[in-house]
Motif scaffolding. Structure first.
Motif, PDB file in Angstrom:
ATOM      1  N   GLU A  15      13.723   2.093 -34.195  1.00  0.00           N
ATOM      2  CA  GLU A  15      13.492   0.697 -33.857  1.00  0.00           C
ATOM      3  C   GLU A  15      14.331  -0.234 -34.725  1.00  0.00           C
ATOM      4  N   LEU A  17      14.362  -0.716 -37.880  1.00  0.00           N
ATOM      5  CA  LEU A  17      13.726  -1.334 -39.020  1.00  0.00           C
ATOM      6  C   LEU A  17      14.508  -0.914 -40.250  1.00  0.00           C
ATOM      7  N   GLU A  31       8.458 -11.394 -42.161  1.00  0.00           N
ATOM      8  CA  GLU A  31       9.305 -10.922 -41.057  1.00  0.00           C
ATOM      9  C   GLU A  31       9.209  -9.405 -40.894  1.00  0.00           C
ATOM     10  N   GLU A  32       9.265  -8.674 -42.006  1.00  0.00           N
ATOM     11  CA  GLU A  32       9.152  -7.212 -41.943  1.00  0.00           C
ATOM     12  C   GLU A  32       7.791  -6.788 -41.416  1.00  0.00           C
ATOM     13  N   ARG A  35       7.709  -7.333 -37.663  1.00  0.00           N
ATOM     14  CA  ARG A  35       8.462  -6.328 -36.900  1.00  0.00           C
ATOM     15  C   ARG A  35       7.698  -5.015 -36.839  1.00  0.00           C
ATOM     16  N   ALA A  38       4.832  -5.455 -34.426  1.00  0.00           N
ATOM     17  CA  ALA A  38       5.358  -5.526 -33.061  1.00  0.00           C
ATOM     18  C   ALA A  38       5.725  -4.136 -32.542  1.00  0.00           C
ATOM     19  N   HIS A  39       6.270  -3.294 -33.413  1.00  0.00           N
ATOM     20  CA  HIS A  39       6.604  -1.924 -33.011  1.00  0.00           C
ATOM     21  C   HIS A  39       5.343  -1.188 -32.565  1.00  0.00           C
ATOM     22  N   THR A  56      -2.019  -4.769 -39.628  1.00  0.00           N
ATOM     23  CA  THR A  56      -0.734  -4.866 -40.319  1.00  0.00           C
ATOM     24  C   THR A  56      -0.783  -4.191 -41.683  1.00  0.00           C
TER      25      THR A  56
END
Length: 196
Positions: A15, A17, A31-32, A35, A38-39, A56
């Motif tokens: 993905e 990352l 931001e990390e 992501r 979201a994955h 998260t």
């Protein structure tokens, strides 16, 4: 079938990352974290499961520790191969304490994924020890027959507590998680243990 599983942690590079997400002991920036969430949400949506934002932290913790999995010792009983490819293996896993969650969602995939998220929270500090416990593989899902022809809707998803906690298991904060002592058990395992 796509499940939210340990293999998703390994696929994070696919993905795109950044490598330092899994190697950096420092907390991820917003931001990390976004992501990464979201994955997992994308993977979950493939089988009608939603990943809430409060996952998260556990996802981040599991990602950071993804290379530190304790494999369970087992005795191989039999294997099924077809055209030189191993399809599955029948194994006996040792007696010990397991963290177990039983769910009865509309789809088996939903039951397994939702139970796994509960187990992730337990592993990632939502326990009486207040710390990351470590992960063992494989994670086992148990589906029972109701009457010999149909399956029960309830699925029990379990992981073996790491060796360090076998003598004194931390208590889960979630009442849906039970710590159960099992005698040695026989399982049928995919030839790719990370898929379990």
């Amino acid at each position: 079938m796509a499940l939210i599983s340990l293999e998703d942690l390994d696929g994070l590079d696919d993905e795109q990352l950044e490598d330092d997400i899994t190697d950096n002991p420092e907390p991820m920036d917003e931001e990390e974290r976004g992501r990464l969430l979201a994955h997992w949400q994308a993977v979950a949506s493939t089988h009608q499961v939603s990943v809430p934002p409060d996952m998260t932290g556990p996802i981040q913790e599991m990602t950071r520790n993804s290379q530190q999995r304790e494999p369970l010792p087992f005795t191989s009983i039999s294997r099924l191969e077809k055209m030189g490819e191993e399809l599955y293996e029948e194994r006996v896993y040792p007696a010990g304490h397991w963290a177990c969650v039983t769910r009865g969602e509309e789809l088996y995939e939903q039951s397994i994924s939702n139970a796994f998220m509960k187990l992730m929270r337990f592993i990632c500090k939502e326990n009486s020890a207040g710390r990351y416990l470590g992960m063992t593989v494989p994670v086992i899902s148990n589906i029972q027959m109701k009457d010999g022809t149909t399956f029960d809707k309830n699925v029990q998803t379990s992981f073996f507590l790491p060796a360090e906690f076998q003598g004194d298991a931390p208590r889960p904060c979630d009442p849906d998680i039970a710590i159960v002592y099992r005698e040695p058990i026989r399982v049928v395992a995919s030839c790719d243990v990370s898929a379990l």
